[in-house]
Design an enzyme around this catalytic site. Structure first.
Site, PDB file in Angstrom:
ATOM      1  N   HIS A  23       0.823  -1.207   0.000  1.00 51.13           N
ATOM      2  CA  HIS A  23       0.000   0.000   0.000  1.00 51.13           C
ATOM      3  C   HIS A  23       0.866   1.269   0.000  1.00 51.13           C
ATOM      4  O   HIS A  23       0.369   2.354  -0.279  1.00 51.13           O
ATOM      5  CB  HIS A  23      -0.919  -0.013   1.228  1.00 51.13           C
ATOM      6  N   ASN A  71      -6.661   6.857   4.363  1.00 50.44           N
ATOM      7  CA  ASN A  71      -8.036   7.306   4.147  1.00 50.44           C
ATOM      8  C   ASN A  71      -8.275   8.767   4.513  1.00 50.44           C
ATOM      9  O   ASN A  71      -9.407   9.244   4.455  1.00 50.44           O
ATOM     10  CB  ASN A  71      -9.033   6.398   4.878  1.00 50.44           C
ATOM     11  N   ASP A  96      -0.428   2.749  -5.199  1.00 45.20           N
ATOM     12  CA  ASP A  96      -0.412   1.327  -5.524  1.00 45.20           C
ATOM     13  C   ASP A  96      -1.655   0.980  -6.332  1.00 45.20           C
ATOM     14  O   ASP A  96      -2.713   1.562  -6.148  1.00 45.20           O
ATOM     15  CB  ASP A  96      -0.365   0.495  -4.236  1.00 45.20           C
ATOM     16  N   ASN A 117      -8.750   4.066  -1.221  1.00 41.05           N
ATOM     17  CA  ASN A 117      -9.175   5.011  -0.187  1.00 41.05           C
ATOM     18  C   ASN A 117      -8.426   6.337  -0.221  1.00 41.05           C
ATOM     19  O   ASN A 117      -8.978   7.382   0.126  1.00 41.05           O
ATOM     20  CB  ASN A 117      -9.055   4.380   1.202  1.00 41.05           C
TER      21      ASN A 117
END
Length: 195
Positions: A23, A71, A96, A117
């Site tokens: 991520h 997020n 990513d 997100n």
């Protein structure tokens, strides 16, 4: 001809537990860029992230890693935009991408968040504006929807890290074209690259 890039944001999650996870591919590329220019990303409270400035093709380029967690990335990007008076369309967001193989690169302008997100929050913070460039860094799909969270938040294995790093070095050779907005040239080369 696309818009010139004045800032690059590398998405990820803060802290050592996340540093080498898939991520954080965007953040890892940002660190690569800073290191190559002899710079270090340093905490900047007003930007809610780690920041430095580098020079590419004679242009000052702002680098930002939001440390707000994925997020809430939009808060940090909005702060950068407002403080340095940079339009969202001139901010390249590196993230990513599950839907392409590890080490594969895709340049894209605009579009939805695709379930990401970080992108979702940036779009939200800019009032629904989706018109910004993205550098999609492939991390591959685990093959099963139930395994996605573990895959994305899992540490990058050596094989995939080697592929990502090869992609970063490939990006180095086309960065001036990307920064100046000569995307057709860069895309033709990058989209055919396979690590």
């Amino acid at each position: 001809m696309s818009k010139p890039v004045r800032a690059i944001v590398g998405l990820g999650n803060p802290g050592p537990d996340y540093a080498q996870t898939r991520h954080n591919a965007g953040a890892l590329w940002l660190e690569h860029l800073a290191r190559k220019k002899g710079q270090f990303l340093r905490p900047d409270k007003k930007l809610h992230g780690d920041y430095c400035k580098i020079s590419i093709a004679g242009e000052d380029i702002h680098l930002l890693f939001p440390t707000t967690f994925m997020n809430r990335s939009g808060q940090s990007v909005l702060s950068l935009s407002q403080f340095y008076k940079i339009e969202l369309e001139n901010i390249l967001v590196a993230h990513d991408e599950l839907d392409i193989d590890a080490g594969t690169l895709r340049l894209k302008f605009g579009g939805g968040h695709g379930g990401h997100n970080g992108l979702r929050d940036i779009i939200r913070c800019f009032g629904g504006n989706k018109d910004f460039p993205r550098m999609r860094l492939g991390i591959g799909h685990p093959g099963d929807k139930s395994k996605v969270t573990g895959h994305v938040l899992g540490r990058i294995n050596k094989e995939d890290m080697d592929k990502l790093e090869s992609a970063f070095y490939q990006l180095d050779t086309h960065l001036e074209a990307i920064i100046s907005g000569q995307w057709d040239t860069a895309m033709n080369r990058l989209h055919s690259f396979r690590a």
